[in-house]
Scaffold this motif. Structure first.
Motif, PDB file in Angstrom:
ATOM      1  N   GLN A  64     114.925  61.851  50.778  1.00 50.13           N
ATOM      2  CA  GLN A  64     115.592  61.379  49.573  1.00 50.13           C
ATOM      3  C   GLN A  64     114.594  60.678  48.654  1.00 50.13           C
ATOM      4  OE1 GLN A  64     118.902  58.908  50.667  1.00 50.13           O
ATOM      5  NE2 GLN A  64     120.200  60.627  51.252  1.00 50.13           N
ATOM      6  N   ASN A  65     114.519  61.156  47.410  1.00 54.78           N
ATOM      7  CA  ASN A  65     113.607  60.564  46.419  1.00 54.78           C
ATOM      8  C   ASN A  65     112.186  60.460  46.961  1.00 54.78           C
ATOM      9  OD1 ASN A  65     115.817  60.163  44.644  1.00 54.78           O
ATOM     10  ND2 ASN A  65     116.293  58.219  45.647  1.00 54.78           N
ATOM     11  N   ALA A  66     111.754  61.543  47.610  1.00 54.44           N
ATOM     12  CA  ALA A  66     110.417  61.527  48.218  1.00 54.44           C
ATOM     13  C   ALA A  66     109.319  61.347  47.174  1.00 54.44           C
ATOM     14  CB  ALA A  66     110.181  62.820  49.002  1.00 54.44           C
ATOM     15  N   PHE A  67     109.512  61.897  45.983  1.00 51.12           N
ATOM     16  CA  PHE A  67     108.494  61.789  44.952  1.00 51.12           C
ATOM     17  C   PHE A  67     108.899  60.791  43.861  1.00 51.12           C
ATOM     18  CE2 PHE A  67     107.418  65.700  47.023  1.00 51.12           C
ATOM     19  CZ  PHE A  67     106.035  65.780  46.945  1.00 51.12           C
ATOM     20  N   ALA A  68     109.657  59.777  44.262  1.00 46.74           N
ATOM     21  CA  ALA A  68     110.036  58.731  43.308  1.00 46.74           C
ATOM     22  C   ALA A  68     108.792  57.948  42.883  1.00 46.74           C
ATOM     23  CB  ALA A  68     111.066  57.800  43.930  1.00 46.74           C
ATOM     24  N   LEU A 110      99.138  55.771  45.455  1.00 50.42           N
ATOM     25  CA  LEU A 110      99.210  54.641  44.534  1.00 50.42           C
ATOM     26  C   LEU A 110     100.485  54.657  43.709  1.00 50.42           C
ATOM     27  CD1 LEU A 110      95.511  54.607  43.251  1.00 50.42           C
ATOM     28  CD2 LEU A 110      96.550  53.090  44.943  1.00 50.42           C
ATOM     29  N   VAL A 111     101.092  55.830  43.521  1.00 55.30           N
ATOM     30  CA  VAL A 111     102.270  55.925  42.659  1.00 55.30           C
ATOM     31  C   VAL A 111     103.472  56.559  43.353  1.00 55.30           C
ATOM     32  CG1 VAL A 111     101.007  55.919  40.477  1.00 55.30           C
ATOM     33  CG2 VAL A 111     101.323  58.074  41.711  1.00 55.30           C
ATOM     34  N   ARG A 112     103.254  57.477  44.280  1.00 53.60           N
ATOM     35  CA  ARG A 112     104.349  58.153  44.980  1.00 53.60           C
ATOM     36  C   ARG A 112     103.992  58.226  46.467  1.00 53.60           C
ATOM     37  NH1 ARG A 112     107.156  60.224  40.590  1.00 53.60           N
ATOM     38  NH2 ARG A 112     105.849  60.624  38.758  1.00 53.60           N
ATOM     39  N   PRO A 113     104.195  57.150  47.215  1.00 51.31           N
ATOM     40  CA  PRO A 113     103.688  57.089  48.598  1.00 51.31           C
ATOM     41  C   PRO A 113     104.286  58.139  49.526  1.00 51.31           C
ATOM     42  CG  PRO A 113     105.116  55.218  48.100  1.00 51.31           C
ATOM     43  CD  PRO A 113     104.862  55.906  46.813  1.00 51.31           C
ATOM     44  N   VAL A 114     105.604  58.322  49.521  1.00 50.96           N
ATOM     45  CA  VAL A 114     106.219  59.283  50.436  1.00 50.96           C
ATOM     46  C   VAL A 114     105.817  60.703  50.055  1.00 50.96           C
ATOM     47  CG1 VAL A 114     108.400  60.168  51.351  1.00 50.96           C
ATOM     48  CG2 VAL A 114     108.131  57.723  50.895  1.00 50.96           C
ATOM     49  N   GLY A 115     105.782  60.984  48.764  1.00 49.59           N
ATOM     50  CA  GLY A 115     105.333  62.299  48.328  1.00 49.59           C
ATOM     51  C   GLY A 115     103.893  62.577  48.714  1.00 49.59           C
ATOM     52  N   ALA A 116     103.075  61.535  48.776  1.00 49.35           N
ATOM     53  CA  ALA A 116     101.677  61.721  49.181  1.00 49.35           C
ATOM     54  C   ALA A 116     101.578  62.207  50.620  1.00 49.35           C
ATOM     55  CB  ALA A 116     100.917  60.404  49.014  1.00 49.35           C
ATOM     56  N   PHE A 117     102.502  61.789  51.497  1.00 50.87           N
ATOM     57  CA  PHE A 117     102.475  62.265  52.874  1.00 50.87           C
ATOM     58  C   PHE A 117     102.708  63.777  52.921  1.00 50.87           C
ATOM     59  CE2 PHE A 117     105.159  63.427  56.529  1.00 50.87           C
ATOM     60  CZ  PHE A 117     104.239  63.264  57.544  1.00 50.87           C
ATOM     61  N   TRP A 118     103.725  64.249  52.197  1.00 46.15           N
ATOM     62  CA  TRP A 118     103.976  65.690  52.193  1.00 46.15           C
ATOM     63  C   TRP A 118     102.822  66.449  51.547  1.00 46.15           C
ATOM     64  CZ3 TRP A 118     107.467  67.020  55.411  1.00 46.15           C
ATOM     65  CH2 TRP A 118     108.593  66.233  55.645  1.00 46.15           C
ATOM     66  N   ALA A 129      94.043  58.119  56.029  1.00 40.10           N
ATOM     67  CA  ALA A 129      94.171  57.154  54.924  1.00 40.10           C
ATOM     68  C   ALA A 129      95.573  57.178  54.346  1.00 40.10           C
ATOM     69  CB  ALA A 129      93.140  57.469  53.841  1.00 40.10           C
ATOM     70  N   VAL A 130      96.148  58.374  54.197  1.00 37.70           N
ATOM     71  CA  VAL A 130      97.503  58.478  53.655  1.00 37.70           C
ATOM     72  C   VAL A 130      98.506  57.812  54.592  1.00 37.70           C
ATOM     73  CG1 VAL A 130      99.359  60.096  53.121  1.00 37.70           C
ATOM     74  CG2 VAL A 130      97.047  60.516  52.270  1.00 37.70           C
ATOM     75  N   LEU A 131      98.409  58.076  55.884  1.00 41.92           N
ATOM     76  CA  LEU A 131      99.322  57.451  56.836  1.00 41.92           C
ATOM     77  C   LEU A 131      99.232  55.933  56.770  1.00 41.92           C
ATOM     78  CD1 LEU A 131      98.924  59.715  60.007  1.00 41.92           C
ATOM     79  CD2 LEU A 131     100.834  59.677  58.398  1.00 41.92           C
ATOM     80  N   THR A 132      98.013  55.428  56.663  1.00 40.47           N
ATOM     81  CA  THR A 132      97.831  53.973  56.639  1.00 40.47           C
ATOM     82  C   THR A 132      98.456  53.365  55.390  1.00 40.47           C
ATOM     83  OG1 THR A 132      95.756  54.228  57.861  1.00 40.47           O
ATOM     84  CG2 THR A 132      96.126  52.134  56.725  1.00 40.47           C
ATOM     85  N   VAL A 133      98.157  53.930  54.231  1.00 42.85           N
ATOM     86  CA  VAL A 133      98.663  53.357  52.983  1.00 42.85           C
ATOM     87  C   VAL A 133     100.181  53.469  52.904  1.00 42.85           C
ATOM     88  CG1 VAL A 133      98.564  53.504  50.464  1.00 42.85           C
ATOM     89  CG2 VAL A 133      96.491  53.837  51.810  1.00 42.85           C
ATOM     90  N   VAL A 134     100.724  54.629  53.273  1.00 39.02           N
ATOM     91  CA  VAL A 134     102.172  54.810  53.198  1.00 39.02           C
ATOM     92  C   VAL A 134     102.883  53.882  54.177  1.00 39.02           C
ATOM     93  CG1 VAL A 134     104.055  56.455  53.473  1.00 39.02           C
ATOM     94  CG2 VAL A 134     101.922  57.177  52.407  1.00 39.02           C
ATOM     95  N   ALA A 135     102.312  53.709  55.362  1.00 41.73           N
ATOM     96  CA  ALA A 135     102.928  52.792  56.332  1.00 41.73           C
ATOM     97  C   ALA A 135     102.934  51.361  55.814  1.00 41.73           C
ATOM     98  CB  ALA A 135     102.184  52.876  57.667  1.00 41.73           C
ATOM     99  N   ILE A 136     101.856  50.961  55.140  1.00 43.49           N
ATOM    100  CA  ILE A 136     101.798  49.612  54.579  1.00 43.49           C
ATOM    101  C   ILE A 136     102.822  49.444  53.463  1.00 43.49           C
ATOM    102  CG2 ILE A 136     100.346  48.016  53.265  1.00 43.49           C
ATOM    103  CD1 ILE A 136      97.965  49.042  54.834  1.00 43.49           C
TER     104      ILE A 136
END
Length: 452
Positions: free
Chosen positions: A42-46, A115-123, A154-161
């Motif tokens: 839900q709102n992954a690329f918010a 930096l702007v869309r954390p969940v979308g960055a994981f995908w 790096a993506v996992l770390t930033v998104v988790a934070i």
């Protein structure tokens, strides 16, 4: 014969079949899938830009000027540096070819997107790793090439934070599923796999981030609870001080109203053959005084504690101050009293408040500056009464112990001064002592007014 009526509760009819209760396992699975959908779909690329961080650290707090402004963007700089590192690793792995440049950009993009869309960055990181693996030339690492490996960590770390521990757990599980599928179905032509290192390193990183988040949340909750507790403690202290003041003033006002009632009852007998109008006026005064006294006791009586007893002696005034100073001297405090101006009788409320202020100030001296000397100055001026209580620094500051009620005495003093529309200052002195200065205004009576 006794008839017994039994009532059976029939579950509501289910149009899709018989009623079937859901098991705890089924509900847990449904809740887990619902959490997965909320966290990663839900709102992954918010749009959620990374906010600036105020330079409140032990090192950044010392910075000045533009350096302090730049320090607010330190989180953005760290994320960008991680992305540049992933890009350089991909470029170095490809020996600087055109393909390596593309792989480097694909490794950089997901990191910057955090930096702007954390969940979308994981995908995007999973898609980027797939594209890099398809066009890359390294056969010893599958399914993450070196640049993608660094980028995904790096993506996992930033998104988790930036999210919460549950999201970190879902990302790790999806990473494991992606690695399992890539290793089992698309590993032909590759003689090495790095799924296990990815899962181990990512698990350690996400575990550290989760522990840090839980600890930070606990600290925030403790800080918030301490703030609420301190606020409630201050509020309770304020109410207790007001209750104490109300009790004392109740005794003072009740005494005066009783005197008015008694004098109004006795006044007609002091005049021979008083006119009926005068007797009626004094009777009205007495009735009003008794009614006011009754209402006063009814309203202010609620502030009395159950074990509160009305004092036998009148409330203290400045005339009893010498006895207070004698008791303080017996406790080990060297105190000096200085009186300036023409000593006169003041309203009983002012006298009582002045006595209590001096009493509390000297008690604070005994509590917070044992062994120090004190000085009490009382000034009778034209418009009121001035008080100044000052004490020197404690001889042995290292022997002082923290007091849980610190500051409560000052609260009581301020309440008394505010009640009388006075002014008060309380602050440390230059030599390490403490000073309390108070002015209590007293309205001057006109020459034609007389006492009762």
């Amino acid at each position: 014969m006794t008839e017994t009526t039994q009532t059976h509760t029939t579950p509501p009819e289910n149009p899709y079949g018989a009623y079937r209760p859901r098991s705890p396992e089924f509900r847990a699975a449904v809740d887990a899938l619902r959490g997965l959908r909320e966290d990663l779909f839900q709102n992954a690329f918010a749009y959620r830009p990374l906010p600036r961080r105020e330079p409140d650290g032990p090192l950044t707090r010392r910075l000045k000027g533009r350096r302090r402004e730049y320090a607010a963007w330190r989180s953005h700089g760290l994320v960008t540096a991680a992305g540049v590192l992933a890009m350089l690793v991909a470029w170095t792995d490809g020996s600087g070819t055109t393909t390596s440049v593309v792989c480097g950009l694909l490794a950089l993009a997901p990191v910057l997107l955090t930096l702007v869309r954390p969940v979308g960055a994981f995908w995007l990181s999973l898609v980027s790793a797939t594209l890099v693996a398809a066009i890359g030339t390294t056969y010893g690492n599958w399914p993450w090439l070196p640049g993608s490996f660094v980028s995904h960590l790096a993506v996992l770390t930033v998104v988790a934070i930036r999210t919460r521990p549950r999201t970190a757990a879902w990302m790790w599980l999806l990473t494991a599923a992606y690695g399992f599928v890539a290793e089992t179905a698309f590993s032909w032509g590759h003689y090495g796999t790095n799924v296990a290192p990815m899962l181990v390193f990512s698990a350690l990183i996400l575990l550290a981030v989760t522990v840090w988040q839980i600890r930070r949340q606990a600290e925030q909750e403790v800080t918030a609870q301490q703030t609420v507790t301190e606020h409630e403690r201050s509020r309770r202290t304020l109410l207790e001080e007001r209750t104490t003041i109300a009790r004392e003033l109740h005794d003072v006002v009740a005494h005066h109203m009783s005197v008015v009632a008694i004098q109004a009852e006795a006044a007609p007998y002091r005049v021979e053959n008083p006119p009926p109008e005068l007797e009626k006026a004094f009777a009205t005064i007495r009735e009003n005084a008794v009614a006011a006294l009754t209402e006063l006791r009814r309203v202010l009586g609620v502030v009395r504690a159950e074990d509160y007893e009305v004092p036998d002696a009148p409330q203290p005034t400045l005339a009893e101050l010498d006895g207070l100073l004698a008791n303080v001297r017996e406790a080990g405090l060297q105190v000096e009293k200085v009186v300036t101006g023409a000593v006169r009788e003041l309203p009983q409320g002012v006298e009582l408040s002045a006595y209590r202020i001096v009493q509390e100030a000297l008690s604070n001296t005994l509590r917070h500056a044992p062994g120090a000397s004190a000085r009490v100055e009382i000034g009778y001026v034209l418009g009121g009464l001035g008080l100044r209580i000052v004490n020197g620094p404690p001889p042995n500051p290292s022997l002082l112990k923290p007091s849980p009620g610190a500051g409560h005495g000052i609260t009581g003093m301020r309440e008394r001064v505010t009640m009388l529309n006075g002014e008060m200052t309380a602050d440390a002195t230059a030599d390490g002592g403490y000073e309390v200065a108070v002015f209590l205004p007293v309205a001057m009576s006109s020459p034609g007014e007389g006492g009762a």
